[in-house]
Design a protein around this motif. Structure first.
Motif, mmCIF file in Angstrom:
data_model
loop_
_atom_site.group_PDB
_atom_site.id
_atom_site.type_symbol
_atom_site.label_atom_id
_atom_site.label_comp_id
_atom_site.label_asym_id
_atom_site.label_seq_id
_atom_site.Cartn_x
_atom_site.Cartn_y
_atom_site.Cartn_z
ATOM 1 N N TYR A 67 35.054 37.694 52.685
ATOM 2 C CA TYR A 67 36.370 38.298 52.449
ATOM 3 C C TYR A 67 36.900 38.876 53.757
ATOM 4 C CZ TYR A 67 34.872 37.942 47.601
ATOM 5 O OH TYR A 67 34.415 37.466 46.398
ATOM 6 N N GLY A 75 40.963 40.811 45.096
ATOM 7 C CA GLY A 75 41.818 39.800 44.480
ATOM 8 C C GLY A 75 43.289 40.095 44.566
ATOM 9 N N TYR A 161 34.424 28.424 50.253
ATOM 10 C CA TYR A 161 35.235 29.319 49.427
ATOM 11 C C TYR A 161 34.424 30.568 49.099
ATOM 12 C CZ TYR A 161 37.792 31.338 45.562
ATOM 13 O OH TYR A 161 38.480 32.221 44.764
ATOM 14 N N PRO A 162 34.992 31.798 49.212
ATOM 15 C CA PRO A 162 36.363 32.059 49.655
ATOM 16 C C PRO A 162 36.517 31.935 51.166
ATOM 17 C CG PRO A 162 35.286 34.111 49.127
ATOM 18 C CD PRO A 162 34.317 33.025 48.743
ATOM 19 N N THR A 198 41.360 27.527 51.225
ATOM 20 C CA THR A 198 42.064 28.345 50.244
ATOM 21 C C THR A 198 43.453 28.651 50.765
ATOM 22 O OG1 THR A 198 39.913 29.349 49.784
ATOM 23 C CG2 THR A 198 41.833 30.372 48.759
ATOM 24 N N PRO A 202 44.394 33.855 45.621
ATOM 25 C CA PRO A 202 42.930 33.717 45.690
ATOM 26 C C PRO A 202 42.405 32.460 44.994
ATOM 27 C CG PRO A 202 43.506 35.169 43.888
ATOM 28 C CD PRO A 202 44.808 34.774 44.537
ATOM 29 N N ARG A 203 43.274 31.537 44.613
ATOM 30 C CA ARG A 203 42.837 30.372 43.849
ATOM 31 C C ARG A 203 42.068 29.382 44.719
ATOM 32 N NH1 ARG A 203 46.591 26.433 39.971
ATOM 33 N NH2 ARG A 203 44.826 25.454 38.890
ATOM 34 N N ASP A 204 40.997 28.858 44.172
ATOM 35 C CA ASP A 204 40.216 27.809 44.811
ATOM 36 C C ASP A 204 40.783 26.468 44.359
ATOM 37 O OD1 ASP A 204 38.352 26.079 45.843
ATOM 38 O OD2 ASP A 204 36.719 26.700 44.510
ATOM 39 N N ASP A 279 36.101 25.974 37.222
ATOM 40 C CA ASP A 279 35.549 27.263 36.838
ATOM 41 C C ASP A 279 36.649 28.325 36.900
ATOM 42 O OD1 ASP A 279 35.874 27.880 39.573
ATOM 43 O OD2 ASP A 279 33.800 27.345 40.041
ATOM 44 N N THR A 281 37.453 30.328 39.218
ATOM 45 C CA THR A 281 38.166 30.428 40.496
ATOM 46 C C THR A 281 39.153 29.284 40.693
ATOM 47 O OG1 THR A 281 36.490 29.173 41.745
ATOM 48 C CG2 THR A 281 36.169 31.558 41.532
ATOM 49 N N THR A 282 38.916 28.143 40.047
ATOM 50 C CA THR A 282 39.790 26.980 40.245
ATOM 51 C C THR A 282 40.919 26.919 39.220
ATOM 52 O OG1 THR A 282 38.473 25.508 38.821
ATOM 53 C CG2 THR A 282 37.844 25.652 41.155
#
Length: 375
Positions: A67, A75, A161-162, A198, A202-204, A279, A281-282
């Motif tokens: 991060y 987030g 990621y992240p 990214t 915060p989306r993967d 998942d 995050t995606t």
């Protein structure tokens, strides 16, 4: 003070030490069995353990670059993402804007003609309207008079990621490694474009063109090279461009070269996986589109699509990496195409971490340099 600040880490460690000493000092006074003494013991133990875990977490974040800021950690990172009509038509500047410069951490790094230079840039996608920060490493030769008309090969470098783009510089030492290898004559001078995959935090997004969402694959396949070529002396032919990444970045690198061999002549995946996950995050990457889902599976691509004319490198470890068996399977399937070229780095042991990737990066960069041209 920022999340990755050394001051924050030092303060956290000092606080943990003080709490530990305080626990030892006050423990005899809290040995009674009344509720105040018990509450005091519980509170001291809880605070001490929390401080220790915070110190370890801050140290790990500095080492691995998970991060970049407090907002990123919680987030709340929203400064960059999918932006509509933000300089996309060229008004107020081109698709790439330099916002800062810094020296490379090498001997003589204060002089660009000796150490090269790292430029922090904002890249604006003309087609996708995606805006992403990046770091561009320019080799010393870029600033030397005798090379003023020369173009250079370029490699896009992606984090996992992240991840943070700074980790590619401070943790994985990509600019320093390229500088050393080129100085020793082991690879040609090369421009690096370093960023995280990214681009809509915060989306993967897994480098996928999401229906109704960020067109991430198009950004990396088209917008990013176009923006860099418009600003720097970079070779414009497919043979001038490569892409390398670790973990998620490794998957993206392989997929982009396989899907867009006219954009990337070579790709190196360090500890990659071979299929986009779904998942928390995606989110929903494919919106029920089976074709998109299949294209995000590299094994499916090898079986059902024409073999791309590109060179691929994959890495893994016999012990410590979960992708070893799938990597061996991927190598075998690529070999069966008789068109796509495949190489590998297989370590006896090594985990999914920076230390392992630092062992693989020099060889991977030399491999890539041998497959790119400067025209």
């Amino acid at each position: 003070m920022g999340l990755t600040s050394n001051k924050v880490l030092v303060l956290a460690v000092m606080f943990a030490v003080l709490l530990f000493v305080g626990t030892v000092w006050f423990w005899p006074r809290l040995a009674r069995r009344n509720w105040r003494a018990i509450s005091g013991r519980v509170g001291l133990l809880f605070a001490t353990q929390l401080a220790i875990f915070a110190s370890i977490g801050l140290a790990a974040n500095q080492a691995f670059g998970f991060y970049a800021s407090w907002a990123d950690l919680f987030g709340q990172e929203s400064e960059q993402g999918v932006v509509v009509d933000h300089n996309a038509d060229g008004a107020g500047g081109g698709p790439l804007q330099v916002v800062d410069t810094q020296q490379v951490n090498v001997t003589g790094g204060s002089r660009p003609q000796i150490g090269g230079q790292i430029q922090k840039v904002d890249i604006v996608g003309r087609k996708t309207r995606i805006v992403s920060p990046a770091y561009v490493y320019l080799p010393p030769e870029y600033f030397q008079p005798q090379y003023r008309t020369r173009t250079f090969p370029a490699a896009v470098v992606l984090t996992g990621y992240p991840g943070t783009a700074q980790a590619l510089i401070k943790g994985l030492h990509f600019p320093q490694t390229v500088h050393r290898l080129a100085k020793d004559g082991k690879m040609q001078p090369m421009i690096l474009v370093m960023l995280r995959p990214t681009v809509a935090p915060p989306r993967d997004t897994e480098c996928v063109d999401i229906p109704g969402g960020p067109q991430t694959e198009t950004f990396f396949a088209k917008d990013l090279p176009d923006a860099v070529m418009s600003h720097y002396r970079v070779g414009k032919k497919p043979g001038s461009w490569g892409i390398i990444g670790d973990s998620t970045g490794g998957y993206c690198a392989l997929k982009l070269a396989m899907h867009h061999p006219k954009s990337y002549a070579a790709a190196a995946g360090l500890s990659p996986y071979y299929k986009a996950p779904i998942d928390a995050t995606t989110g929903d990457l494919f919106h029920g589109n089976k074709g998109l889902r299949n294209r995000a599976d590299l094994f499916w691509c090898l079986k059902h699509l024409p073999a791309p004319d590109t060179s691929l490198l994959v890495t893994s470890s016999k012990a410590g990496e979960k992708n070893y068996k799938s990597t061996v399977k991927f190598i075998n399937q690529v070999q069966a195409t008789n068109r796509t070229r495949i190489s590998s780095i297989i370590l006896d042991s090594g985990g999914h971490n920076f230390n392992t990737w630092r062992r693989e990066i020099p060889a991977a960069l030399q491999w890539m340099s041998g497959r790119l041209t400067d025209r």
